[in-house]
Each structure stands twice: as C-alpha cells, then as structure tokens.
Design a protein around this motif. Structure first.
Motif, short mmCIF file in Angstrom:
data_model
loop_
_atom_site.label_atom_id
_atom_site.label_comp_id
_atom_site.label_asym_id
_atom_site.label_seq_id
_atom_site.Cartn_x
_atom_site.Cartn_y
_atom_site.Cartn_z
N THR A 417 -39.19 34.03 24.19
CA THR A 417 -37.93 34.68 23.86
C THR A 417 -37.79 34.73 22.35
O THR A 417 -38.03 33.74 21.66
CB THR A 417 -36.73 33.90 24.44
OG1 THR A 417 -36.89 33.78 25.85
CG2 THR A 417 -35.43 34.61 24.13
N VAL A 419 -34.86 36.04 19.51
CA VAL A 419 -33.51 36.55 19.28
C VAL A 419 -33.39 36.87 17.80
O VAL A 419 -33.71 36.04 16.94
CB VAL A 419 -32.45 35.51 19.67
CG1 VAL A 419 -31.05 36.06 19.43
CG2 VAL A 419 -32.62 35.09 21.12
N SER A 434 -32.03 40.05 22.19
CA SER A 434 -32.79 38.96 22.78
C SER A 434 -33.93 39.56 23.60
O SER A 434 -33.70 40.11 24.69
CB SER A 434 -31.88 38.10 23.68
OG SER A 434 -32.63 37.12 24.37
N TYR A 447 -35.14 43.51 27.23
CA TYR A 447 -34.29 42.78 26.29
C TYR A 447 -32.84 43.14 26.54
O TYR A 447 -32.50 44.11 27.24
CB TYR A 447 -34.69 43.02 24.84
CG TYR A 447 -34.76 44.45 24.36
CD1 TYR A 447 -33.62 45.17 24.02
CD2 TYR A 447 -36.00 45.08 24.18
CE1 TYR A 447 -33.69 46.46 23.53
CE2 TYR A 447 -36.09 46.37 23.70
CZ TYR A 447 -34.93 47.07 23.37
OH TYR A 447 -35.01 48.35 22.88
N GLU A 448 -31.98 42.30 25.99
CA GLU A 448 -30.55 42.56 26.09
C GLU A 448 -29.97 42.59 24.69
O GLU A 448 -30.34 41.81 23.81
CB GLU A 448 -29.85 41.50 26.94
CG GLU A 448 -28.40 41.86 27.24
CD GLU A 448 -27.79 41.08 28.40
OE1 GLU A 448 -26.62 41.33 28.74
OE2 GLU A 448 -28.50 40.22 28.97
N ARG A 450 -26.47 42.79 22.19
CA ARG A 450 -25.03 42.66 21.95
C ARG A 450 -24.69 43.50 20.74
O ARG A 450 -25.17 43.22 19.63
CB ARG A 450 -24.63 41.22 21.72
CG ARG A 450 -23.12 41.06 21.45
CD ARG A 450 -22.76 39.65 21.04
NE ARG A 450 -23.04 38.69 22.09
CZ ARG A 450 -22.80 37.38 21.97
NH1 ARG A 450 -22.28 36.90 20.84
NH2 ARG A 450 -23.09 36.56 22.97
N ASN A 459 -22.76 44.87 26.04
CA ASN A 459 -23.90 44.07 26.45
C ASN A 459 -24.80 44.95 27.31
O ASN A 459 -24.44 45.28 28.44
CB ASN A 459 -23.44 42.85 27.24
CG ASN A 459 -22.41 42.02 26.48
OD1 ASN A 459 -22.73 41.39 25.49
ND2 ASN A 459 -21.17 42.05 26.93
N GLU A 544 -24.50 45.58 31.22
CA GLU A 544 -24.69 44.48 32.17
C GLU A 544 -23.60 44.44 33.24
O GLU A 544 -23.88 44.18 34.42
CB GLU A 544 -24.73 43.14 31.44
CG GLU A 544 -25.04 41.98 32.37
CD GLU A 544 -25.21 40.65 31.64
OE1 GLU A 544 -25.32 39.63 32.33
OE2 GLU A 544 -25.25 40.65 30.40
N LYS A 575 -31.18 37.40 31.29
CA LYS A 575 -29.74 37.26 31.16
C LYS A 575 -29.34 35.87 30.64
O LYS A 575 -28.45 35.75 29.78
CB LYS A 575 -29.07 37.50 32.51
CG LYS A 575 -29.15 38.95 33.01
CD LYS A 575 -28.46 39.09 34.36
CE LYS A 575 -28.50 40.52 34.86
NZ LYS A 575 -27.83 40.66 36.19
N GLU A 577 -31.12 33.70 28.85
CA GLU A 577 -31.52 33.54 27.45
C GLU A 577 -30.54 34.24 26.51
O GLU A 577 -30.14 33.72 25.47
CB GLU A 577 -32.93 34.09 27.23
CG GLU A 577 -34.03 33.27 27.87
CD GLU A 577 -34.20 31.91 27.20
OE1 GLU A 577 -34.96 31.82 26.22
OE2 GLU A 577 -33.56 30.94 27.67
N TYR A 578 -30.15 35.42 26.91
CA TYR A 578 -29.17 36.18 26.11
C TYR A 578 -27.84 35.43 26.04
O TYR A 578 -27.22 35.32 24.97
CB TYR A 578 -28.99 37.56 26.74
CG TYR A 578 -27.89 38.40 26.13
CD1 TYR A 578 -28.10 39.06 24.93
CD2 TYR A 578 -26.66 38.54 26.76
CE1 TYR A 578 -27.10 39.85 24.37
CE2 TYR A 578 -25.65 39.32 26.21
CZ TYR A 578 -25.88 39.98 25.01
OH TYR A 578 -24.90 40.76 24.46
N VAL A 582 -28.06 33.76 21.88
CA VAL A 582 -27.51 34.64 20.85
C VAL A 582 -26.50 33.90 19.99
O VAL A 582 -26.50 34.00 18.75
CB VAL A 582 -26.89 35.90 21.48
CG1 VAL A 582 -26.07 36.68 20.44
CG2 VAL A 582 -27.98 36.80 22.05
#
Length: 607
Positions: A417, A419, A434, A447-448, A450, A459, A544, A575, A577-578, A582
């Motif tokens: 991961t 970020v 992330s 990845y996600e 923000r 998100n 999301e 999800k 990890e994000y 973050v």
C-alpha cells in the motif's frame, strides 16, 4: 646679683625739634641684654615652623604629602598590590629611590621625601594532574610565565589508551605549556579499539542497493512492456480492453521508484572505488604494524584518490576524494562500533549530494539532486517482517520550493500500500490517494481517492478497466462543442455517467464514470537497464457510497451488465487501508522539511 641700671638720654635733633629717647638697660649676669628699637617690641622666639613630609611608591609616584609640626613623629602605611605575575613585599622607607630602608622614620624636623622600597618575586602556580583513573602523575609548581614539559604519560588498567591532557573547558593541551595561573589537567582516555577491524566492517558493507527492501514485483524490471501494448490513441477507433497492458505503477509508487532511480546515479560512483578500498585496508594495516600507538589518524594517496582514515568521538571516518572534470567529488563513510551503523555521504558537486545510513533493519537516504530536487527516503523492517517507509520530495530551487509531494508505504507478503498526495494526472487535485498492489505479481488492484472540492469530500474507488467484466472496448472523443464523450463495447451511443441525484450536496456529481489515468511502465533496453514509459489507460471510478448500486446503475443507464472482478478480500483491503492510513499520512506529511533534509545531508568532510 647686682643689677646695673643705665638711663641714657639721647637727644636727637630732628627738623629743628628735639626728640628725647630713653633707653633702659637692665643687666643680670645670667640674662642677655635686650634692646628695644624706637617704636618697636620683639619678644623672644619659642617655636619652629611646620614641615612637609612626602611619600612616594617604588616607581616614584606620589602616595601622600603630609604637613606636620616640626619634631612630630611620622608614619605611612603602604601595601603594594600583587599581580598575577608578581608577589610584592614592602621592605620599608628610604630617603632615596632604591636606597636602604630605614629601621624607623625619625621625627620631622625639615621637609623630606621618603621612597617605598619593595621587593618582588614571581608568583608560583600549581599544575594539578587529574589522572582520571590512571597512574599517579605528581603535581608541579611553576613560576608565572614558566613552561611545563609534558610529564610522563599515565597508564590505566584495562583496555584504555592515553589520548592526552585536557583543560577545564575540555580542550586539548599541548606541551610545553606556559603557566599563568593554577590549572588542573585531566587525562583523556580512549578504550583500546581494533580500528583495523572496524575499517574492514565499514568497507565490506558500505554499498547500498536502494531496492533492498522492495519486492522484485514492484521494481522497474517487473512492469515491462513491449511496443504496441499501450494504446496512445483512444479517439480513432475502439481499443480492445484485452489488448491493453494493465499492471503499471500508479503515481504514488512511481514517485518512490523515481527517487530510488535517482540515487543509482550516485551509487555508480561507488562502483569505481573497489580497488582503492581494498588497497586502503592493506595500507592501513601496514601503518598499524609500524605505528601501533598512532591509529587515530592516517592519510595516504592511491593514484588520483586521497584517502583519510580517522578515528575520533568513537566513530571511524573513511574519506576518499578525487578530481574529475574540474569537480572534486568526495565520498565519506562512517562507522559506529557501538551500534554498527554505517553512513555514507557522496558529493559530486555543490548541487548534487547524497547521504544514507544503514542499520541492521533500516536505511535512511537524503538526496539533493541538480539543486532542484530534495528527497527524504526512510525504510525499515518491523519485528513481524513487514516493511514501512516514507518519502518526501521537494521540487524547485532552494528557498523557492514549487511543489511538495510525499508518500508512505507499507509492504507485507501479500499487499503493498502506498498513500500519497501526488496526482499530476488529476488537474487541480488537492487530495490523497491510497494505491494497493498485489505483491506476488506487482499488479495494481486499484486505489481510492479522497478529494475535496468546494468543501465537499469525495471518496472514489478506481479500477483497471480489465477488472470490469462486461466492458470489452473503449473509445473517447473530445470536441469543443461536446467536451469528452465516451463510448464502450463498440456502441454508437455515448456512455452515460449517472448523477448522484437527490437533495445531497453531491447531487450533481457522478456516481461512476470512466477516465484516462496515468500509469507507468518500463521498456527493456536489452542491457539490464530500463526506460520508463508514461501512458494513459482507461480506469473506472465509483463513489464508495454508491458502490453497492453500481451494477444496477450501469444496467439502468447503459444497458450493460457488469461486475467488478477484484476479489472481495482485495476490495475489502483497499477500503480498509484507505480508511486507516490516509489520516496517518495527513498527520505526518509535513514532518520533514527541505531544511531538515539539507541539514541531514550536511557539508563535505574537507570543507
């Protein structure tokens, strides 16, 4: 006794007048005769006038001047002031400079000057030796301005070597020592150390592979492509999703790779000094054989290289400098025997310098490159075998930084991961990404993001298009009239990105859509090196909070049945990890500044 009285009549003729003076003489056989002149009377004198007594110091300077009655006793107390150099003793008064002191001053009968007679001796000072656990060294008494030769060196039981004497300020003392006051000298000791062994430990382990903690699957040699695997034109015709070479690195991991690649430019310098390093060990060992008590400093030259080996402050220094193309590169290595930590500083020029530190479970690297890039890279292995790292990248000239990017990454046997806040592929981006990779093959699972726009936080989950079953081909056309229009599956109908709708602040935003995003690949040069290829590939994003309705929304708006091919466990990890990392990144992203990086890199040893 008979008295004789005589009366004399004196007749004076003055101006025709007559003046008569009567003089009486009275005579006693024991008394003098007193005569009184006409019109006056003089009594007998019975006193003497006062006199002045002057006192001067040994240099003739006035101390005091006294006026006293004649015959009065005289005295004056004088105590000359000692100096750091001289001890003065008052011996007495004399009537002439440098005269013989009088045993006592006589009563004053006439004006007189007395001079102080003073003797002087050099002040004596003690030099006290604090052996600091060593054998006894007798104290010495030395006159002011005298010199003290070095005494016999003390010895100390155990593995100690006498270094020298230090004063109260801790400064080293050199002999002969000029003494101007009481002084205490303290013996300085070094534990006897095997400098030769330290040198070998340093020079056999100073080289650093910047990818040492990075899995092979996340290194440039893994994301390799060949010509034609990455589409460059999505406007002329539909591009088959199956033909696309997904599996490149996102912008966060690419930043990590970029900075590791930059460090390799410095490490090529190390590859040319192996012979000098080997010769240094041999020469130093020969030096120790001839000078067993002089291991603290050694200098020599091998061809074009100047080598300095120094041991002080419990640290071994190995410095190698040379000249090339008008520059004076320098390599400085240090070794701390207590921690076994090694540091290496490489300076190619004033604008190009690198320093890294190797420990048993970590390394830290700071880089100044071409005067416009400053980087901090820190990576460490945790007790459970996982790896954590962070990177800070500043671009712009010193004092005027234009951009700042940072990233934190986490590596386990299963996932990687990263970020960060770098997103040149998203215009006007102010947010955090992330990225999650699968370690066994290096594939980016997704990845996600923000992102904050007008105080609204979005998100969004992003997926490679080949992970979306039901989408087989892609095309997009951009015109001034219509903007960017997207098409899928060879259809002439434009792809529809459904709005969130409702009364929320996000009502006009897209629930999902397809956009081109940057990914990074590498093309082999055939010699073990690689050239980076920047490409844009179509990726699908879903907000999301609308992910649960994504399949239905696609069917309703585009008539296409889709599914996300990312495994449930992988999606859950993306999800989580994000959600957790973050905020950790946001809290730490300003920790390392450009000033901190430059201070860590420091200056050359021979400045």
């Amino acid at each position: 006794m008979k008295k004789l009285l005589l009366i004399l009549l004196v007749v004076l003729l003055i101006g025709g007048g007559v003046t008569v003076a009567v003089v009486t003489l009275s005579h006693n056989n024991d008394d003098p005769v007193t005569t009184t002149a006409p019109g006056t009377t003089t009594p007998p004198s019975t006193t003497t006038p006062p006199v002045t007594v002057t006192f001067k110091d040994e240099n003739g300077a006035l101390l005091d001047a006294k006026t006293v009655d004649a015959g009065a006793p005289v005295s004056f107390s004088y105590d000359p002031t000692d100096t750091a150099e001289w001890d003065y003793t008052f011996e007495g008064w004399a009537t002439a400079p440098d005269g013989t002191p009088l045993s006592a001053l006589p009563p004053a009968t006439e004006a007189v000057t007395y001079y102080a007679i003073v003797s002087a001796e050099k002040q004596q000072y003690t030099v006290t030796f604090n052996e600091n656990g060593g054998s006894d060294v007798p104290d010495a008494t030395i006159p002011y301005g005298g010199t003290l030769s070095e005494p016999t060196r003390p010895t100390r039981e155990g593995n100690y070597r006498f270094v020298g004497w230090t004063d109260a300020a801790g400064e080293s003392v050199t002999f002969p020592l000029t003494v101007t006051g009481h002084i205490t000298l303290t013996a300085a000791w070094n534990e006897t150390v095997d400098v030769s062994a330290y040198l070998s430990a340093l020079l056999e382990g100073y080289e650093l592979n910047p990818y040492a903690y990075i899995p092979k699957s996340l290194q440039p040699g893994y994301a390799v492509i060949t010509d034609g695997q990455i589409a460059s034109d999505y406007a002329s015709d539909f591009v088959s999703v199956s033909a696309l070479r997904y599996g490149g690195f996102g912008e966060q991991w690419n930043m990590v790779i970029d900075n590791l690649e930059q460090t390799k430019n410095f490490f090529t310098v190390l590859s040319g000094i192996d012979s000098v390093v080997s010769a240094s060990i041999v020469a130093f060992n020969n030096h120790l054989d001839s000078n067993p008590d002089d291991a603290a400093h050694y200098e020599t030259r091998f061809g074009d290289y100047d080598v300095t080996i120094s041991f002080h402050d419990n640290t071994l220094f190995y410095v190698l400098s040379f000249e090339t193309a008008g520059l004076h590169p320098e390599i400085m290595m240090t070794y701390d025997p207590a921690t076994q930590n090694k540091t290496v500083r490489i300076q190619l020029s004033d604008a190009n310098a690198l320093k890294y530190e190797i420990t048993e479970d970590s390394y830290t690297l700071a880089l100044r490159y071409l005067g416009v890039r400053r980087t901090w890279f820190d990576i460490r292995r945790e007790d459970d075998g996982s790896v954590k790292g962070e990177i800070y990248e500043y671009l712009g000239i010193d004092g005027s930084v234009s951009t700042c990017s940072a990233a934190q990454f986490y590596l386990s046997d299963t996932y990687a991961t990263v970020v960060g806040n770098k997103a040149s592929g998203i215009p006007g981006f102010t947010g955090y990404i992330s990225e999650v990779y699968r370690v066994n093959d290096g594939r980016m699972l997704g990845y996600e993001v923000r992102e904050t726009l007008s105080s609204i936080v979005y998100n969004t989950l992003w997926f490679n298009l080949d992970d979306i079953s039901g989408i087989n081909s892609y095309k997009e056309v951009t015109t001034e009239e219509d903007g960017t229009v997207r098409y899928i599956n060879g259809s002439a109908d434009a792809f529809v990105a459904k709005k969130v709708g409702g009364l929320s602040l996000k009502a006009l935003s897209r629930r999902f859509d397809i956009e081109l995003r940057k990914q990074y690949y590498y093309r082999s040069n055939g010699d073990g090196t690689f050239t980076k290829v920047e490409a844009t590939v179509p990726m699908l994003f879903v907000q999301e909070e609308n992910y649960s309705t994504f399949v239905k929304d696609m069917k309703d708006t585009n008539g296409v049945t889709v599914s996300v091919g990312v495994a449930e466990a992988d999606l859950a990890f993306i999800k989580s990890e994000y959600a957790t990392k973050v905020d950790v990144f946001i809290e730490a992203k300003d920790t390392v500044t450009t000033e901190y990086i430059l201070d860590y890199i420091g200056t050359a040893y021979n400045t």
